[in-house]
Design an enzyme around this catalytic site. Sequence first.
Site, PDB file in Angstrom:
ATOM      1  CG  ASP A 259      -2.615  -3.679   0.236  1.00 15.51           C
ATOM      2  OD1 ASP A 259      -3.383  -4.025   1.155  1.00 15.51           O
ATOM      3  OD2 ASP A 259      -2.681  -4.144  -0.924  1.00 15.51           O
ATOM      4  CG  HIS A 310       0.874  -6.734   0.682  1.00 17.20           C
ATOM      5  ND1 HIS A 310       0.068  -7.347  -0.263  1.00 17.20           N
ATOM      6  CD2 HIS A 310       1.258  -5.541   0.116  1.00 17.20           C
ATOM      7  CE1 HIS A 310      -0.036  -6.567  -1.337  1.00 17.20           C
ATOM      8  NE2 HIS A 310       0.680  -5.474  -1.130  1.00 17.20           N
ATOM      9  CG  HIS A 401      -1.603   1.432  -1.096  1.00 17.65           C
ATOM     10  ND1 HIS A 401      -2.574   1.659  -2.047  1.00 17.65           N
ATOM     11  CD2 HIS A 401      -1.027   0.251  -1.410  1.00 17.65           C
ATOM     12  CE1 HIS A 401      -2.589   0.657  -2.909  1.00 17.65           C
ATOM     13  NE2 HIS A 401      -1.658  -0.216  -2.547  1.00 17.65           N
TER      14      HIS A 401
END
Length: 435
Positions: A259, A310, A401
């Site tokens: 992400d 996102h 991430h």
Amino acid sequence: MTRIKGIRIISHNSEDHTCKWATGYPDVPGATAMTAAMKEKVEERVDAFLGQEGDGPATLCGGAPAGTEAARDAELNVSFSFLVASGDVLGVRLTTVQAPTAGDGIDTRTYWYDGKDKVHKSAPELIADGSRNAFLTAVQERLKKKEGADPTLLDDPADHDFSLDDMAFTADGDLTVVFDRGTAGVPAGGRYSVTLPRTTVSPWLSDFGMRVQKQTVSPSTGLDLGATDAPAPPVPTHTADGEDTTDCAKVKCVALTFDDGPAAPYTGTLLDHLAQYDARATFFTVGQNVAAHPELVRAEARAGHEIANHSWNHPDLTRLTPAEIRSQLTRTNAAIEAATGKEPTLFRPPYGAINGKVRSATGLSPVLWDLDTEDWKYPDASRVAQSVTSKVDRNDVILLHDIHATSVEAVPGILRTLTARGFHFVTISHLRDTL
């Protein structure tokens, strides 16, 4: 907007649904002083939001004691947009949204950099020193026409760096001044703005202001702030060897998801790690970062990874109106399609926050996760790797991430260990299609 060589987006967020905050601002080569000013303001806002002093622990979330229901309702989001990035001038607007607060909770500030003199400038410095009284009088005259405005709030010159902190030119060369709630009128009146025509404001501009106006109206072909050339991180050129034929109904699969990127240089390094194990992953990208680094998104797609949505700047979508939700997702989809030629079909809501309103506002398919590494909370590569290898099950969706160096450092160990256990690394869509 001019492509900015060597740009980095400085992104941080909590990813914690019990205390939501996310920040992003650009680091442009040559504009070090401007980056430092934005960094100072952003960190000041985060520290205040968390009730944090120095390196001490967070005690609050949005003014409420950490862990309480009021804290879970709080959110801080700082995002950016470029006003001009051309010739020897750079302008950025930071937009801060905090909830819950009275009114819309929005405040904005513009940051300016003069590449000619190599200094960071405040918004009032667009106006020549000898013309500021005339400029202020013109602004106050226009404010008088707005219900609830109080032009006398601008009388004190000592407050101008605060009250006149958002100024920018339109594409026609007019100058717009935006006032946060309570700075130019009664708080109930909300935010005010006034626009001075180009013919009116031009005689009052400083040399820097004239250059900003010129570059806004007629941008140059590039940005040159006098930065010493430094080699940009190489963009990986890995190319997928055909379609993935893994059958997750017959073999053990796992879906690694990343992400908040793309981020330079971390995403490039991550792509190298994944290529070593012929691993495919899904990248849930943030739109403002995609716009800054389309070359990294293209590299992700070229290597056979899945690109997903996102949001544009990582807000809690459940707080937004349906129109705002659609804007967050459609802007990001458009940026991804511009970079890769393919529009995403999947999205991950920031903080995992989703409800019926969010689902109804988009045709994208939502994706959450099975295993949260909490890599944003623990910047320790070995701990991140262990959080995966000690808990993973077949067909798990793993949340990581690619904006954190330690998260990327953890990936080789994850790939090595799970490969030895017979796992295959696939995208979300592939996992869904073969189960």
